[in-house]
Scaffold this motif. Structure first.
Motif, PDB file in Angstrom:
ATOM      1  N   VAL A   1       0.858  -1.181   0.000  1.00 35.09           N
ATOM      2  CA  VAL A   1       0.000   0.000   0.000  1.00 35.09           C
ATOM      3  C   VAL A   1       0.897   1.235   0.000  1.00 35.09           C
ATOM      4  N   LEU A   2       0.606   2.175  -0.879  1.00 33.66           N
ATOM      5  CA  LEU A   2       1.267   3.480  -0.848  1.00 33.66           C
ATOM      6  C   LEU A   2       0.505   4.358   0.123  1.00 33.66           C
TER       7      LEU A   2
ATOM      8  N   LEU B   1      -2.804  -0.273  -3.870  1.00 32.55           N
ATOM      9  CA  LEU B   1      -3.734   0.664  -3.259  1.00 32.55           C
ATOM     10  C   LEU B   1      -2.959   1.880  -2.776  1.00 32.55           C
ATOM     11  N   ALA B   2      -3.559   3.050  -2.915  1.00 34.33           N
ATOM     12  CA  ALA B   2      -2.978   4.277  -2.361  1.00 34.33           C
ATOM     13  C   ALA B   2      -3.926   4.795  -1.286  1.00 34.33           C
TER      14      ALA B   2
ATOM     15  N   TYR C   1      -9.984   9.755  -5.269  1.00 38.51           N
ATOM     16  CA  TYR C   1      -9.903   9.069  -3.982  1.00 38.51           C
ATOM     17  C   TYR C   1     -11.280   9.087  -3.329  1.00 38.51           C
ATOM     18  N   THR C   2     -11.586   8.023  -2.592  1.00 38.94           N
ATOM     19  CA  THR C   2     -12.865   7.918  -1.896  1.00 38.94           C
ATOM     20  C   THR C   2     -12.613   7.668  -0.414  1.00 38.94           C
TER      21      THR C   2
ATOM     22  N   MET D   1      -8.576   8.290   2.964  1.00 40.71           N
ATOM     23  CA  MET D   1      -9.053   8.242   1.584  1.00 40.71           C
ATOM     24  C   MET D   1      -8.261   7.145   0.866  1.00 40.71           C
ATOM     25  N   GLN D   2      -8.877   6.534  -0.146  1.00 41.73           N
ATOM     26  CA  GLN D   2      -8.220   5.455  -0.875  1.00 41.73           C
ATOM     27  C   GLN D   2      -8.444   5.566  -2.377  1.00 41.73           C
ATOM     28  N   ARG D   3      -7.535   4.972  -3.110  1.00 42.97           N
ATOM     29  CA  ARG D   3      -7.690   4.832  -4.559  1.00 42.97           C
ATOM     30  C   ARG D   3      -6.954   3.566  -4.977  1.00 42.97           C
ATOM     31  N   PRO D   4      -7.654   2.633  -5.632  1.00 44.94           N
ATOM     32  CA  PRO D   4      -6.983   1.431  -6.130  1.00 44.94           C
ATOM     33  C   PRO D   4      -5.973   1.797  -7.212  1.00 44.94           C
TER      34      PRO D   4
END
Length: 183
Positions: free
Chosen positions: A85-86, A121-122, A142-143, A166-169
């Motif tokens: 994960v970043l 994933l970030a 990002y969500t 927040m995340q973004r694949p």
């Protein structure tokens, strides 16, 4: 626990370039104001603290000069040691260069570099009172998520328990998004 990764020295995009710090110390006159802005009402988030915590730092270059800086690190995803994960830990643009799109242009550069090292994933933690940061990350796809898929010891130092994550694949990044790298 941060993993040992060989990041590219530089990643070049159409609008910006990110260049890895050559030394652990990073300083510019605008960084203290940025540290305050990033943190909202919390204690300032200083870039040097992030570097001291083992994060990788990068200069953001735009129009052939330094316009900002960012840092991040790779950690294992909770329950999936083979998946990285970043975590974005610092991103700021000198006030003179804000609103020119350099921050948004630098995000996919580090995401691509992280994806090439195996990150899927970030994540980014935000102070709950920083609406500008929330809007920035939402614009970049990002969500929000309820809790990060990280072991607590992998959280960046100083992240509050009430942080908004927040995340973004990153698996949606395609080979057509590649950028020029220098090892």
């Amino acid at each position: 626990m941060s993993t040992s990764v060989v990041w590219p020295r530089q990643v070049v995009g159409a609008r910006a370039t990110i260049r890895r710090f050559e030394h652990t110390a990073a300083n510019a006159e605008w960084m203290e104001e940025a540290a305050q802005a990033i943190a909202g009402r919390a204690a300032p988030c200083r870039l040097q603290d992030r570097l001291d915590d083992g994060d990788q730092g990068w200069w953001i270059i735009g129009d052939q000069e330094i316009v900002g800086a960012l840092s991040g690190k790779l950690v294992p995803q909770a329950g999936q040691a083979e998946s990285q994960v970043l975590i974005w830990t610092w991103l700021a643009i000198d006030a003179r260069w804000r609103a020119y799109g350099y921050g948004g242009a630098s995000v996919p550069l580090l995401e691509q570099a992280a994806s090439e090292t195996g990150a899927t994933l970030a994540l980014t933690p935000l102070p709950p009172d920083n609406g500008v940061a929330l809007y920035f990350w939402l614009r970049l796809g990002y969500t929000p998520l309820r809790s990060p898929p990280l072991d607590r010891e992998d959280w960046p130092a100083g992240v509050a328990s009430d942080a908004l994550w927040m995340q973004r694949p990153l698996d949606s990044l395609s080979s057509t998004d590649t950028h020029n790298h220098e090892e």
